[in-house]
Scaffold this active site. Structure first.
Site, PDB file in Angstrom:
ATOM      1  CE1 TYR A 148      16.536 -20.810 -81.746  1.00 52.03           C
ATOM      2  CE2 TYR A 148      16.236 -22.421 -83.429  1.00 52.03           C
ATOM      3  CZ  TYR A 148      16.532 -22.105 -82.089  1.00 52.03           C
ATOM      4  OH  TYR A 148      16.810 -23.236 -81.269  1.00 52.03           O
ATOM      5  CD  GLU A 197      15.445 -26.280 -80.852  1.00 55.86           C
ATOM      6  OE1 GLU A 197      16.172 -25.754 -81.646  1.00 55.86           O
ATOM      7  OE2 GLU A 197      15.700 -27.679 -80.975  1.00 55.86           O
ATOM      8  CG  HIS A 236      17.970 -32.850 -81.098  1.00 57.33           C
ATOM      9  ND1 HIS A 236      17.044 -31.860 -80.527  1.00 57.33           N
ATOM     10  CD2 HIS A 236      18.893 -31.965 -81.625  1.00 57.33           C
ATOM     11  CE1 HIS A 236      17.409 -30.724 -80.552  1.00 57.33           C
ATOM     12  NE2 HIS A 236      18.638 -30.628 -81.384  1.00 57.33           N
ATOM     13  CG  ASN A 261      15.293 -31.068 -83.128  1.00 57.76           C
ATOM     14  OD1 ASN A 261      14.586 -30.398 -82.510  1.00 57.76           O
ATOM     15  ND2 ASN A 261      16.479 -30.617 -83.753  1.00 57.76           N
ATOM     16  CD  GLU A 262      16.116 -27.501 -85.830  1.00 54.24           C
ATOM     17  OE1 GLU A 262      17.629 -27.780 -86.095  1.00 54.24           O
ATOM     18  OE2 GLU A 262      15.728 -26.517 -85.217  1.00 54.24           O
ATOM     19  CD  GLU A 320      23.652 -24.188 -79.425  1.00 54.06           C
ATOM     20  OE1 GLU A 320      23.218 -24.532 -80.469  1.00 54.06           O
ATOM     21  OE2 GLU A 320      22.719 -24.088 -78.741  1.00 54.06           O
ATOM     22  CD1 TRP A 321      23.601 -28.010 -83.038  1.00 59.56           C
ATOM     23  CD2 TRP A 321      24.619 -29.770 -82.698  1.00 59.56           C
ATOM     24  NE1 TRP A 321      22.950 -28.752 -82.329  1.00 59.56           N
ATOM     25  CE2 TRP A 321      23.453 -29.830 -82.111  1.00 59.56           C
ATOM     26  CE3 TRP A 321      25.362 -31.170 -82.480  1.00 59.56           C
ATOM     27  CZ2 TRP A 321      22.586 -31.031 -81.524  1.00 59.56           C
ATOM     28  CZ3 TRP A 321      24.654 -32.221 -82.130  1.00 59.56           C
ATOM     29  CH2 TRP A 321      23.474 -32.227 -81.750  1.00 59.56           C
ATOM     30  CD  GLN A 330      22.270 -29.076 -79.175  1.00 58.70           C
ATOM     31  OE1 GLN A 330      21.072 -29.515 -79.339  1.00 58.70           O
ATOM     32  NE2 GLN A 330      22.725 -27.605 -79.246  1.00 58.70           N
ATOM     33  CD1 TRP A 383      18.572 -23.112 -78.295  1.00 54.99           C
ATOM     34  CD2 TRP A 383      17.547 -25.392 -78.019  1.00 54.99           C
ATOM     35  NE1 TRP A 383      19.771 -24.310 -78.303  1.00 54.99           N
ATOM     36  CE2 TRP A 383      19.188 -25.586 -78.183  1.00 54.99           C
ATOM     37  CE3 TRP A 383      16.895 -26.228 -77.702  1.00 54.99           C
ATOM     38  CZ2 TRP A 383      19.691 -26.635 -77.858  1.00 54.99           C
ATOM     39  CZ3 TRP A 383      17.578 -27.842 -77.842  1.00 54.99           C
ATOM     40  CH2 TRP A 383      19.004 -27.719 -77.718  1.00 54.99           C
TER      41      TRP A 383
END
Length: 458
Positions: A304, A361, A136, A180-181, A416-417, A36, A409
């Protein structure tokens, strides 16, 4: 094109959170991810990642790519200087696997390793602790072509990669996250092809292989890094049904197991959650659960907002997106703002997993930010979000949650993807035409939070 290290002069519109319960040694930080921010996609021997390929597919907003991103690869010293100005104690970043192993396995790329040596040097000089995340989302494309996470051989590939990272940096870095995630990069992987129920089997195999790779990496890091402190970073948040229909209620419970617990439960508790255990059972070989359930030191939470789910019988594991309730505040990118859900999540995971929790995050996305006539970026929405969520964190600690750190974050606006560069989460604005860094009003506000907390924390 140097950045201004002086944040905007504008006064934040929100006051500082009241922090009455956090520890004196509470860690404040920021997080980023390699693909990113780094750029330099075709420099110094780096191989292609799955995201380099995906960016050329036309599915990313504005046909954006990570080729340059924030150019952190060349501007890391400038970015570390900004971190020092911010006053953080920790910086969580990820290593780009294809920068270390251009083909995923085999020959090691020394220039790639040397970049992270330089970054760690700069962090040490600034008094900032490096936290390394091994993965990630930027899988080497060469491994994707060999089956990627659906090939059980990837457990060994990932262990070999982890061994190199531990050997190279383990004398100076002690904090490591394996993934990550994983709940996100599994549920929403494009590797499955058609996003219908035919992908369910692939998903279950994928989940188990990621868990095995985690366990293998933990063992390798224990062997190569003295006094390593290892955890998982997972996106964990309430999953609510979008209606009171029985099928939506049942689907929300199911998705909560996939989203929140498919990785955390086997890794921290030694078992898959109830609702998905039978689906994954065909891929479990003797000894696998012991290989997954390795000793861990901390729990990394990315959070989030809650998600609202309905049942879609034609989608992977029935996952459908339901309408969000009216009357709940939302960010400019339409994510609900629910700090009470953050508080409750912190309490839940602290009790469920029994490990110190670090928020790795949390942040506010916007698609409307730009410099004003004075060249400043004033972002009251982000300040209000961070104030309310940090307040909720303090409330969780008061209720017994063992929370020991908080990382925003993100440090920088970044790629952002699938949204490309159209969404901004950073405390620092990036002018992508010039790559100039402009600290936002939220940067100054967060620096004030850190100074205040470190001076008055209980």
């Amino acid at each position: 094109m140097a950045s201004s290290l002086t944040p905007p002069a504008s006064e934040p519109v929100a006051g500082l959170p009241v922090l009455s319960h956090i520890r004196k040694d509470f860690i404040w930080g920021v997080s980023t991810a390699s693909f990113q921010i780094e750029g330099a996609a075709n420099e110094d021997g780096r191989g292609q990642s799955i995201w380099d390929v995906y960016c050329r597919s036309g599915y990313v907003a504005n046909n954006d790519t990570g080729d340059v991103a924030c150019d952190h690869y060349h501007r890391y010293q400038e970015d570390v200087a900004l971190m020092k100005t911010l006053g953080i104690q920790a910086y969580r970043f990820s290593i780009a696997w294809p920068r270390i192993f251009p083909q995923g396995t085999g020959a090691i790329n020394e220039p790639g390793l040397a970049f992270y040596d330089r970054l760690i040097d700069a962090l040490e000089a600034a008094g900032i602790e490096p936290w390394i995340c091994l993965y990630h989302w930027d899988l080497p494309q060469a491994l994707e072509e060999r089956g990627g996470w659906m090939n059980r051989d990837i457990v060994g590939w990932f262990a070999d990669y982890a061994w190199v990272i531990g050997e190279r940096y383990g004398k100076r870095v002690k904090r490591f996250a394996t993934f990550n995630e994983p709940g996100i990069f599994s549920l929403f992987s494009r590797s499955f092809g058609a996003r219908d129920r035919s992908a369910d089997e692939k998903l279950h195999r994928w989940i188990h292989h990621v868990n095995l790779a985690h366990g293998a990496a933990v063992d390798v890091l224990r062997e190569t890094v003295a006094d390593a402190k290892i955890g998982l970073v997972t996106n964990y948040q309430p999953v609510y049904p979008s209606s009171d229909k029985p099928e939506d209620v049942a689907e929300a419970k199911l998705i909560s197991d996939y989203w929140n617990r498919a990785f955390a439960d086997p890794q921290y508790r030694g078992e898959y959650p109830d609702l998905i255990r039978d689906a994954i059972k065909p891929y479990i070989q003797p000894g696998d659960m012991e290989r997954i359930h390795r000793p861990l030191d901390w729990f990394g939470l990315n959070h989030y907002s809650p998600v609202y789910i309905n049942s879609d019988p034609n989608a992977i594991v029935g996952l459908g997106w339901g309408p969000k309730p009216e009357g709940i505040p939302r960010s400019p990118i339409d994510w609900t703002i629910e700090p009470d859900a953050f508080r409750d999540t912190l309490i839940e995971i602290s009790r469920r997993y029994g490990k110190p929790v670090y928020v790795t995050e949390n942040g506010y996305g916007s698609n409307i930010e730009k410099p004003d006539a004075n060249g400043e970026v004033v972002d009251p929405g982000r300040i209000g979000f961070l104030r309310d969520y940090i307040t909720a964190l303090d409330q969780a600690v008061a209720a017994g949650a063992d929370v020991r750190g908080y990382m925003v974050w993100s440090l920088l606006d970044n790629f952002e993807w699938e949204s490309g560069y159209s969404v901004r989460f950073g405390l620092i604005y990036i002018d992508y035409a010039t790559l100039r860094r402009i600290p936002k009003a939220s940067f100054k506000w967060f620096a004030d939070v850190i100074r205040h907390a470190r001076g008055t924390a209980a």
